[in-house]
Structures are given as structure tokens and as C-alpha cells.
Design a protein around this motif. Structure first.
Motif, PDB file in Angstrom:
ATOM      1  N   UNK A   2       3.432  17.721 -23.868  1.00 53.06           N
ATOM      2  CA  UNK A   2       4.124  16.462 -23.614  1.00 53.06           C
ATOM      3  C   UNK A   2       4.387  15.705 -24.912  1.00 53.06           C
ATOM      4  N   UNK A   3       3.393  15.660 -25.812  1.00 49.47           N
ATOM      5  CA  UNK A   3       3.576  14.940 -27.067  1.00 49.47           C
ATOM      6  C   UNK A   3       4.618  15.649 -27.938  1.00 49.47           C
ATOM      7  N   UNK A  41      -5.429   6.765 -24.411  1.00 45.82           N
ATOM      8  CA  UNK A  41      -6.644   7.328 -25.006  1.00 45.82           C
ATOM      9  C   UNK A  41      -6.933   8.737 -24.486  1.00 45.82           C
ATOM     10  N   UNK A  42      -6.658   8.974 -23.200  1.00 44.37           N
ATOM     11  CA  UNK A  42      -6.918  10.297 -22.647  1.00 44.37           C
ATOM     12  C   UNK A  42      -6.029  11.337 -23.322  1.00 44.37           C
ATOM     13  N   UNK A  43      -4.771  11.003 -23.521  1.00 51.03           N
ATOM     14  CA  UNK A  43      -3.854  11.924 -24.207  1.00 51.03           C
ATOM     15  C   UNK A  43      -4.307  12.170 -25.644  1.00 51.03           C
ATOM     16  N   UNK A  44      -4.717  11.113 -26.315  1.00 54.53           N
ATOM     17  CA  UNK A  44      -5.160  11.276 -27.708  1.00 54.53           C
ATOM     18  C   UNK A  44      -6.353  12.214 -27.796  1.00 54.53           C
ATOM     19  N   UNK A  45      -7.333  12.029 -26.919  1.00 54.81           N
ATOM     20  CA  UNK A  45      -8.515  12.875 -26.961  1.00 54.81           C
ATOM     21  C   UNK A  45      -8.168  14.335 -26.676  1.00 54.81           C
ATOM     22  N   UNK A  90      -4.431  18.949 -32.447  1.00 59.14           N
ATOM     23  CA  UNK A  90      -3.090  19.410 -32.797  1.00 59.14           C
ATOM     24  C   UNK A  90      -2.180  18.292 -33.307  1.00 59.14           C
ATOM     25  N   UNK A  91      -2.488  17.044 -32.984  1.00 60.39           N
ATOM     26  CA  UNK A  91      -1.600  15.924 -33.289  1.00 60.39           C
ATOM     27  C   UNK A  91      -2.315  14.924 -34.197  1.00 60.39           C
ATOM     28  N   UNK A  92      -1.601  14.416 -35.191  1.00 53.37           N
ATOM     29  CA  UNK A  92      -2.143  13.369 -36.073  1.00 53.37           C
ATOM     30  C   UNK A  92      -1.816  12.000 -35.498  1.00 53.37           C
ATOM     31  N   UNK A  93      -2.787  11.092 -35.591  1.00 52.83           N
ATOM     32  CA  UNK A  93      -2.617   9.739 -35.063  1.00 52.83           C
ATOM     33  C   UNK A  93      -2.970   8.717 -36.132  1.00 52.83           C
ATOM     34  N   UNK A 152       1.810  10.546 -34.672  1.00 56.25           N
ATOM     35  CA  UNK A 152       2.637  10.594 -35.876  1.00 56.25           C
ATOM     36  C   UNK A 152       3.350  11.930 -36.031  1.00 56.25           C
ATOM     37  N   UNK A 153       2.572  13.044 -36.003  1.00 57.32           N
ATOM     38  CA  UNK A 153       3.190  14.352 -36.247  1.00 57.32           C
ATOM     39  C   UNK A 153       2.257  15.444 -35.753  1.00 57.32           C
ATOM     40  N   UNK A 154       2.809  16.651 -35.664  1.00 51.85           N
ATOM     41  CA  UNK A 154       1.989  17.816 -35.355  1.00 51.85           C
ATOM     42  C   UNK A 154       1.184  18.163 -36.604  1.00 51.85           C
TER      43      UNK A 154
END
Length: 532
Positions: free
Chosen positions: A400-401, A472-476, A481-484, A497-499
């Protein structure tokens, strides 16, 4: 003789204020008034007058203060409404009910609540306002210093706040939200964790056309409760937040004929449960657009929850819908929401608007197909894609991200000459349990509803232009794989921010077990306290 304790301590006869002497004498009178017409034991007086260390001559000092008070009361010898009696094991200050402002306050509050219960909110508001006007400041303000920690004073403040809430509720019932808004904001700022006040402020702001501010009040109290106590707001306050998001009709002022305005039908008690509104972030939706923004998102949210279902399209990767099911099921999904905003200035080419919307839809379909998602029915100006409809995968949130990144880069990352300057894109991604309902008229195509969808629209309303905000659930679920960015934290959402460099591009369908058990209605399963 009259006594006033709702403010500084005062006593007077025929409108003339009497001097009350030293601190011990004044404190003794104050405590006896708080317990008027009740016997107060001498040992209790010793504790409240000298909470730290009782002097050896304390009983003698109390005796001297009692004699002094009796002399003061003798000034009203013709007035038999006040007398200080010696009653074992201590003393009793006997006073008439109308001689103390505290008694008058309680009587007015009781009458106001009776009037409100009968549906006469206009009279109730007037009565309660009169009760509150008896307060001239904090109770016993001239005596309640750091050394005076009487539980009775805390109880008095609770009584005042209860009456204030009843007054606000009566005002809301008769459409006086504009009049009470300022006082409501002050009350909530002084006691931000009082849920009933916060709920009333949310209703008043909503009726004043400030829906985003109303939702900010909810975010503020929720953040305080979660951060400080690990608690979620009450069910009533969460239900009120949802009603604001959906523009529920019962939030409007009940209509009544002008001649019967004072007898407005009794409404259900306002969900009553500020923190200050968080500073606006650059490029976030303009606060001047708040009423229109909230109307659009509320309409889209209702349509999305009602109509959001899987469509079997070749361009969605040929992923067929599951067969018809006779009973609902609960499953975990990740949802991408993209909100397209633009104005309608005269110099804008309407054909360009249409082409831009079509381009956004095409990009979303293409990227959703590549990442194994399903595009939901378009309810412009919000587009959506869902991952996990046919069974949750462990990397649904990452898919999704990635889809959100592709949409962001295509629209906000394109060259100015290919992207209209008046086009603004806001993207949000949420993950959580959803209810898939199978209605006969939909021929086996599920309708997707639940808290995850609701959180998505709340987060979308706060997502700045050109950013991808996630819960928060998506971030965890995606941080490997994803930078925040480290901030902002919920409730505004994390900025994806990015993969990450070296993160795998493979999309093997690793299935995760579905939740078991029957659907739990609108609440569904609870997510973490830090999620939106």
C-alpha cells in the motif's frame, strides 16, 4: 446575616461587610460554613486548621476564635438565622438555607436540572447561569493557599464544573453555541481531561462551522489520555467524533416553532466527555476551507463505507473476488486514500481538471495492479485502493505504501509543465481490521467497513500536500522497508519518505492468518493505543 464563600470569605449584615479578624478565626468560620448545620468534632478542626503540626495551645486558640465569632454573630442579634452552638464532640454553625451563597447555588442548580429534564432548556439555561454568577472566583480564594488542602474545596469545584456543564448542555439544546463557545474554550483549557466539557466544545465548534477544530479537540484529549494514562477516550466521545466525521443529523440544533422555542423537545444528552488546536503545518489544507473540506470528506466517508467493495477488473491484475458468502467476516486490510483538491478559478481549464483526475485514477489502477491491490469505486475527489481483500498478506501495508509513493511521485513529483499548479494531492495509508459484508444485491462482492476506513479519512484530512501520511500500525508493519521521518507522531500520522535502500522489490504473496471470531460491529478489534 449573610455569608459568602464562593469566592473570598465574606460576612455581612444589611449589606454591610463585617471584619472577620485573623487567619485562625476566618479559617474556623470557613470550615464551619462548608459543614453548616452539621456538628464538626474538635479533633477534626485541629486537623484542618493545622495540617502539619498542631501547636500545644491549639484548643485554646479554637476556643478564643469561637468566642470571637459569637461576638460577631451578635451584631445580628435581631437576626436569628445564624448561631454558633457547642455540641459534643465539637461545634455546629446553624444557619438558614438562604443565608449562605453555597446553599443558594445548590438550590438554583437543582431547579435548573429539573427544568432541563422537563425540556424547558431556555429557563434551565437562565437558572443555571444565575447559579454560576454567584461564584466570584475560587471558593475561599483568600484562604485556600498551599497549606489549605481541604477535600471539601475539591468537591465544591466539582459541583461548579458540573453546573457549568449542565449550563453548556442547555445552551447547546437551544442553539446558543456561538454565545457559549468562548466560555467553553476557556473551561476546556483549564481542565483538558474533562471529557464531557471536551465533547460539548466539539459540538459547539461543529455547529459554528469549525469541523476541523472540533476534531482537533478530540485529537488533543486523546493524545493526553494515551500519553499520560495509556487510556482511550470514552465510548461516548469516540462516538461523537464519528458523528462529526459523518455529519450526523442529530448534531444539528433541534428545530422548533418560534412560539415553542422555550419548550424545545429534549435531545439525547450531548456526548460529553481543549487541548489547544495543534499549530497548522505548512501546506496542510487551509483552515479557511474547513467547512467545505469537512463536508466533502464526510460525504466521501459515508459513500466509501457504504459502497466500498471489490471489483473484478482485468486492469486490477485479474484478481477475482472471493465467492459469495452468506455471513460477514473480519479481515485485516491496508487502505490507500488519495484526495485531489483544486479550486475553480476562471482561468482554470475544466478539461485540464478532467484529464488530471483521469490520470490520477489511471496511475492508481496501474500501481494497485502491480502491487496486488484493488481499486475501490471512485467517489471523487477521493480515490482508494485496498490490499488484503482476498486474504491478508504480511506485506500488504508495504504494498500500500509503495502504491502511495508511486501516486505521489507521479503527481507531485512531475515537472511543473505537466502538473497543474492548482492541483493538490493528499495521500494517507492506514492498516487495520475491517468487516467484509456480503449483501445479496452485491452478488458476492463484499462491502468494506470499520475503524480502519474511518481512521483513514481522519488522517487524510491532516495530510499535507505532497506527503504520504500513515498510521502507527502501518509504520510498524513497514519500517523494515520504508523510511520515515521521526516526527510528527500520531495523531497527525507519520510521514513516509522513501523505500529503504536494499529493500526487496519482490511481491510474493505471503498470507497472514485472518482474525477469528465474529465481527464486532463499528468498533471491530481495537488497535494499539498509538494508532489513529
Amino acid at each position: 446575616m449573610h455569608f459568602r464563600i464562593l469566592g473570598s470569605l465574606q460576612a455581612g449584615v444589611d449589606g454591610t461587610t463585617m471584619p472577620l479578624g485573623g487567619v485562625i478565626k476566618r479559617r474556623l468560620l470557613a470550615y464551619l460554613l462548608l459543614n453548616a448545620n452539621r456538628v464538626v468534632a474538635t479533633h477534626k478542626l485541629l486537623d484542618v486548621l493545622w495540617p502539619d503540626e498542631t501547636p500545644r495551645t491549639a484548643r485554646k486558640m479554637i476556643g478564643n476564635a469561637v468566642r470571637g465569632l459569637r461576638l460577631d454573630l451578635a451584631h445580628g442579634a435581631a437576626d436569628t438565622r445564624a448561631a454558633l452552638l457547642t455540641c459534643a464532640p465539637g461545634y455546629q454553625l446553624r444557619v438558614a438555607p438562604d443565608a449562605v451563597d453555597l446553599f443558594l447555588f445548590r438550590r438554583h442548580v437543582e431547579r435548573g436540572r429539573t427544568e432541563a429534564g422537563a425540556g424547558d432548556h431556555v429557563t434551565a439555561a437562565r437558572t443555571l447561569r444565575g447559579a454560576l454568577d454567584l461564584w466570584r472566583g475560587a471558593a475561599l480564594a483568600d484562604l485556600a493557599d498551599g497549606a489549605l488542602n481541604w477535600p471539601e474545596l475539591d468537591a465544591l469545584e466539582s459541583e461548579r464544573l458540573g453546573a457549568l456543564e449542565d449550563y453548556f448542555e442547555a445552551g447547546l439544546a437551544i442553539g446558543r453555541h456561538h454565545e457559549i463557545l468562548g466560555e467553553l474554550q476557556t473551561a476546556v483549557a483549564e481542565d483538558p481531561l474533562r471529557e464531557r466539557l471536551s465533547g460539548q466544545l466539539m459540538v459547539a465548534l461543529y455547529r459554528c462551522g469549525r469541523q476541523t477544530d472540533a476534531l482537533s479537540v478530540f485529537r488533543g484529549i486523546r493524545t493526553e489520555l494515551v500519553e499520560r494514562f495509556g487510556l482511550e477516550p470514552s465510548r461516548e466521545l469516540r462516538r461523537l467524533e464519528r458523528s462529526i466525521l459523518e455529519h450526523a443529523p442529530d448534531l444539528e440544533v433541534p428545530a422548533s416553532p418560534p412560539g415553542e422555542r422555550h419548550r424545545a423537545p429534549e435531545r439525547a444528552r450531548v456526548a460529553t466527555l481543549v487541548a489547544q488546536q495543534p499549530p497548522r503545518r505548512p501546506e496542510a489544507p487551509d483552515a479557511r476551507d474547513a467547512p467545505a473540506v469537512s463536508r466533502v470528506l464526510a460525504r466521501v466517508g459515508r459513500d466509501h463505507r457504504r459502497e466500498h467493495r471489490v471489483v473484478d477488473r482485468p486492469e486490477d491484475g485479474g484478481r477475482p473476488c472471493t465467492g459469495h458468502r452468506s455471513s460477514p467476516r473480519r479481515t485485516r486490510v491496508s487502505v490507500v486514500l488519495a484526495w485531489v483538491r483544486h479550486d475553480l478559478s476562471d482561468d482554470h481549464d475544466l478539461d485540464g481538471v478532467q484529464h488530471a483526475m483521469a490520470d490520477i485514477e489511471a496511475v492508481l489502477r496501474q500501481q494497485s495492479s502491480q502491487n496486488g491491490g484493488t481499486v475501490g469505486p471512485v467517489t471523487a475527489p477521493v480515490f482508494s485502493a485496498v490490499f488484503g481483500i482476498d486474504g491478508p498478506r504480511r506485506d500488504d501495508a508495504t504494498r500500500a505504501v509503495r502504491t502511495a509513493f508511486a501516486l505521489r511521485d507521479r503527481i507531485d513529483g512531475s515537472r511543473p509543465r505537466t502538473r497543474p499548479s492548482w492541483l493538490r494531492l493528499h495521500v494517507a495509508v492506514v492498516t487495520g481490521d475491517a468487516c467484509l459484508s456480503y449483501l445479496p444485491a452485491h452478488s458476492g462482492v463484499p462491502t468494506v467497513t470499520g475503524d480502519a476506513v474511518d481512521r483513514g479519512f481522519r488522517l487524510l484530512a491532516m495530510a499535507p500536500r505532497g506527503q504520504v501520511r500513515v498510521c502507527e500500525v502501518t509504520r510498524q508493519a513497514t519500517e523494515a522497508q520504508i523510511s520515515y521521518h521521526l516526527g510528527p507522531e500520531p495523531p497527525e500520522g507519520w510521514e513516509a519518505v522513501r523505500v529503504r535502500t536494499g529493500a526487496g522489490q519482490g511481491r510474493a504473496e505471503t498470507r497472514a492468518p485472518e482474525p477469528s471470531g465474529p465481527p464486532e460491529g463499528p468498533g471491530l478489534a481495537r488497535l494499539t493505543a498509538r494508532s489513529l
